[in-house]
Design an enzyme around this catalytic site. Structure first.
Site, short mmCIF file in Angstrom:
data_model
loop_
_atom_site.label_atom_id
_atom_site.label_comp_id
_atom_site.label_asym_id
_atom_site.label_seq_id
_atom_site.Cartn_x
_atom_site.Cartn_y
_atom_site.Cartn_z
N LYS A 105 0.94 -1.23 -0.07
CA LYS A 105 0.03 -0.36 0.13
C LYS A 105 1.11 1.29 -0.30
O LYS A 105 0.23 2.03 -0.91
CB LYS A 105 -0.57 0.15 1.14
CG LYS A 105 -1.72 2.04 1.31
CD LYS A 105 -2.25 1.31 2.54
CE LYS A 105 -1.52 1.82 4.26
NZ LYS A 105 -1.13 2.93 4.03
N ASN A 106 1.87 1.20 0.64
CA ASN A 106 2.48 2.60 1.00
C ASN A 106 3.80 3.01 0.13
O ASN A 106 4.49 4.07 0.02
CB ASN A 106 3.10 2.77 2.30
CG ASN A 106 2.19 2.87 4.07
OD1 ASN A 106 1.37 3.43 2.98
ND2 ASN A 106 2.48 2.23 4.73
N ARG A 166 -4.42 9.94 3.58
CA ARG A 166 -3.78 11.40 4.56
C ARG A 166 -2.40 11.11 2.82
O ARG A 166 -1.39 12.53 2.51
CB ARG A 166 -3.18 12.09 5.33
CG ARG A 166 -2.15 10.43 6.26
CD ARG A 166 -2.47 11.13 7.09
NE ARG A 166 -0.52 11.86 7.36
CZ ARG A 166 -1.03 13.06 7.60
NH1 ARG A 166 -2.08 13.73 8.18
NH2 ARG A 166 -0.36 14.27 7.55
N ASP A 181 -4.97 12.72 12.74
CA ASP A 181 -5.67 11.50 12.35
C ASP A 181 -4.99 10.34 13.65
O ASP A 181 -4.83 11.14 15.09
CB ASP A 181 -5.17 9.98 11.31
CG ASP A 181 -4.08 10.05 11.08
OD1 ASP A 181 -2.83 10.20 12.28
OD2 ASP A 181 -3.61 9.45 9.88
N ASP A 236 4.81 0.60 12.21
CA ASP A 236 3.77 -0.29 11.93
C ASP A 236 2.94 -1.83 11.83
O ASP A 236 2.06 -2.39 11.94
CB ASP A 236 2.99 0.30 10.18
CG ASP A 236 3.18 1.47 9.25
OD1 ASP A 236 2.57 2.38 10.23
OD2 ASP A 236 3.13 1.65 8.63
N1 EPU Z 1 6.75 14.41 10.12
C1 EPU Z 1 6.54 15.91 10.71
N2 EPU Z 1 7.21 16.02 9.55
C2 EPU Z 1 6.59 16.20 8.39
C3 EPU Z 1 6.68 14.72 8.26
C4 EPU Z 1 6.31 14.13 8.97
O1 EPU Z 1 6.55 16.55 11.93
O2 EPU Z 1 7.05 16.58 7.66
C5 EPU Z 1 6.21 13.33 11.54
C6 EPU Z 1 5.28 12.50 11.63
O3 EPU Z 1 4.27 13.30 12.14
C7 EPU Z 1 5.65 11.46 12.08
C8 EPU Z 1 6.75 11.10 11.44
O4 EPU Z 1 7.68 12.14 11.22
O5 EPU Z 1 6.14 11.56 13.39
C9 EPU Z 1 7.31 9.68 10.56
O6 EPU Z 1 6.10 10.46 9.42
P1 EPU Z 1 7.10 10.04 8.09
O7 EPU Z 1 6.05 11.81 7.32
O8 EPU Z 1 7.93 8.71 7.60
O9 EPU Z 1 5.23 9.01 7.50
P2 EPU Z 1 4.65 8.84 6.45
O10 EPU Z 1 4.86 9.34 4.85
O11 EPU Z 1 3.06 10.69 6.94
C10 EPU Z 1 4.48 6.74 5.63
C11 EPU Z 1 3.77 5.54 6.16
C12 EPU Z 1 3.10 5.39 7.11
C13 EPU Z 1 3.61 5.21 7.98
C14 EPU Z 1 4.97 5.94 8.75
C15 EPU Z 1 6.54 5.32 9.22
C16 EPU Z 1 2.16 5.67 4.09
C17 EPU Z 1 0.38 5.96 3.40
N3 EPU Z 1 2.32 6.14 5.24
O12 EPU Z 1 3.32 7.92 6.31
O13 EPU Z 1 2.33 3.77 7.05
O14 EPU Z 1 3.71 4.68 9.44
O15 EPU Z 1 5.31 6.55 6.68
O16 EPU Z 1 7.30 4.75 8.42
O17 EPU Z 1 3.19 5.40 3.01
C18 EPU Z 1 0.10 3.27 7.55
O18 EPU Z 1 0.26 2.06 6.96
O19 EPU Z 1 -0.91 2.32 8.58
C19 EPU Z 1 1.31 3.91 8.39
C20 EPU Z 1 0.24 5.42 8.81
#
Ligand code: EPU
Length: 477
Positions: free
Chosen positions: A74-75, A146, A170, A358
């Site tokens: 998915k990701n 998101r 979320d 995750d």
């Molecule tokens: N963060 C910030 N500022 C930003 C971006 C992120 O503070 O500009 C923080 C976030 O709030 C979080 C941390 O950094 O605390 C990590 O966030 P990241 O950006 O790495 O996560 P994401 O890209 O929003 C993806 C996956 C998530 C997974 C995370 C970490 C997707 C669609 N989602 O999220 O997957 O937990 O990376 O590996 O790729 C899931 O599949 O259930 C899921 C939540």
């Protein structure tokens, strides 16, 4: 209009959770479409059954045994779909999981002017990207998923403007976008927060050196996708190293992008004038594979997970070995066998290659029935532990303090009705139900359908007793 003096202005810390991370199943258009067709202008259901609120009824006590096949991540696929926007023409993705989030991203791309055709049987999506794409991603889709934010970088690079609704927080955390914004500002974009939208503009992005405060997966992906068409060289330091980042960079490389260092902390991109569409196979879903591994160990099972790369799950599989499981590599995956009650095992979540956040709910569930006491630490999201009260309803003995949880194992959990707030908590609650005495009813399973294709069907094949049923308690209709 708020002009962003600094990127922190779009951070949404402490924002109340309204829509949750999932899709409100009641808002999904459902008209019984034939399989494998595109349904222009409407949001189709990933699974006809989720048109109404549903729940799982899990009967505890089954041992999982047999073979399970994992599909694409998915990701990864959601970002690959966004990356298709970078090149006019037809991009084809295979190993596309049959999940609701792919449906939502398909709809988003359609609204941007793309033709999207999904063939569920073949597990493919073809995306026909026009020369001129629209540049607005509306709140009604972004709030449901998101990962829609992944179109920000490609749209800006392709069209010079991207208006993407802010997704909000979320159930697992506030999840700001400040790193995305800071990187785009460094590349010469103007970024404003207007009426709930990020409005980013840049006639031509320019290469820059960008340091991420945290190796954010989404920020790394957005900035890579912005940089591939920028003027000059971009270096992203403290970049995320997840296999999904590598998958994206491999696809972009085939499209003609010049990228080095994917999978390391420093990614260097030299911008090119244009990219071409490609066919690409999505990397396998390591979180789904890890969920099967944990479930096998917890149920004293014997499960072979196919189309899984053990190198993407090294720490998680090592934890299972520490807990007493035998983990063997097979040609296209791995086999997990467990013949005794697991021993409690500590886990600390970190960005890849650390233990994945995750899989945290699964680590809690495993320790809830292990012998001994474990400390599980969450370092990525501030609210990931919010679902432990649901696990506690199943009798799990878990005490949280900040980002630590102490789990005291007990031989068996006790079935009860529970509600899942997000995808991974949902999977964790279902597998906890497998080791609970009696029946566990897991509500709000549209969250699980967002990330686990045919979860209940696959569990049944492995011997679990699980039934999908309409949820009368949800008051639908
Ligand atoms: N963060 C910030 N500022 C930003 C971006 C992120 O503070 O500009 C923080 C976030 O709030 C979080 C941390 O950094 O605390 C990590 O966030 P990241 O950006 O790495 O996560 P994401 O890209 O929003 C993806 C996956 C998530 C997974 C995370 C970490 C997707 C669609 N989602 O999220 O997957 O937990 O990376 O590996 O790729 C899931 O599949 O259930 C899921 C939540």
């Amino acid at each position: 209009m708020v002009v962003l003096a600094d990127p922190g202005h779009v951070a949404q810390g402490g924002r109340a959770v309204v829509a949750g991370s999932g899709v409100d199943a009641r808002e999904i258009y459902h008209a019984g479409h034939p399989k494998g067709t595109a349904y222009d202008g409407r949001v189709e259901t990933a699974n006809a059954a989720i048109a109404r609120p549903q729940r799982f009824r899990v009967t505890g006590g089954a041992r999982l045994a047999g073979d399970v096949q994992v599909t694409g991540a998915k990701n990864s696929v959601l970002k690959l779909m966004a990356a298709a926007l970078l090149a006019p023409g037809v991009t084809t993705l295979s190993e596309v999981p049959d999940i609701l989030d792919v449906t939502i991203m398909s709809e988003l791309l359609r609204r941007l002017g793309c033709g999207v055709h999904r063939d569920r049987e073949a597990a493919t999506v073809t995306i026909d990207v026009p020369q001129k794409v629209e540049h607005r991603a509306d709140y009604d889709l972004v709030r449901r998923m998101r990962a829609s934010i992944a179109v920000l970088g490609p749209l800006l690079a392709r069209t010079g403007e991207a208006d993407v609704a802010l997704p909000g927080g979320d159930a697992i955390g506030s999840r700001p976008l400040d790193f995305h914004i800071a990187g785009l500002l460094k590349m010469g974009a103007t970024v404003e927060n207007e009426h709930g939208f990020i409005v980013a503009k840049a006639k031509q992005l320019t290469g820059a050196t960008i340091w991420l405060d945290f190796p954010s997966v989404g920020a790394t992906e957005n900035l890579v996708m912005a940089a591939v068409l920028a003027d000059g060289c971009t270096e992203i330091d403290n970049a995320a190293r997840e296999p999904e980042i590598v998958d994206l960079c491999v696809m972009l490389g085939h499209m003609g992008a010049q990228i080095e260092g994917a999978g390391t902390s420093t990614i260097v991109i030299v911008g090119v004038d244009s990219l071409r569409p490609v066919s690409h196979t999505t990397v396998a879903d390591r979180i789904v594979a890890g969920t099967w591994a944990m479930a096998a160990a917890m149920t004293l099972g014997d499960v072979t997970v196919h189309n899984a790369n053990p190198a993407h799950l090294e720490i998680a599989l090592d934890k299972l070995v520490t807990a007493g499981a035998t983990v063997d590599r097979v040609d296209d995956g791995f086999r997990v066998m467990m013949d005794r009650r697991p021993t409690a095992v500590d886990a600390v979540t970190l960005p890849f290659p650390g233990f994945p956040t995750d899989l945290l709910p699964m680590a809690l569930a495993l320790n809830a029935v292990a012998s001994g006491t474990a400390m599980v630490t969450e370092n990525v999201y501030e609210s990931r532990f919010s679902f432990v009260n649901e696990l506690a309803r199943l009798g799990a003995d878990i005490r949280t303090d900040g980002h630590h949880a102490v789990v005291r194992g007990r031989p068996l959990l006790s079935g009860a009705p529970v509600t899942t707030p997000d995808i991974r908590a949902g999977a964790g609650l279902v597998i906890a139900g497998l080791v609970a005495e009696g029946e566990t009813i897991v509500s709000e399973i549209h969250h699980i359908d967002r990330g686990y294709p045919k979860f209940d069907e696959q569990l049944r094949v492995l011997g679990a007793k699980i039934v999908r049923e309409d949820d009368p308690a949800a008051g639908f209709g």
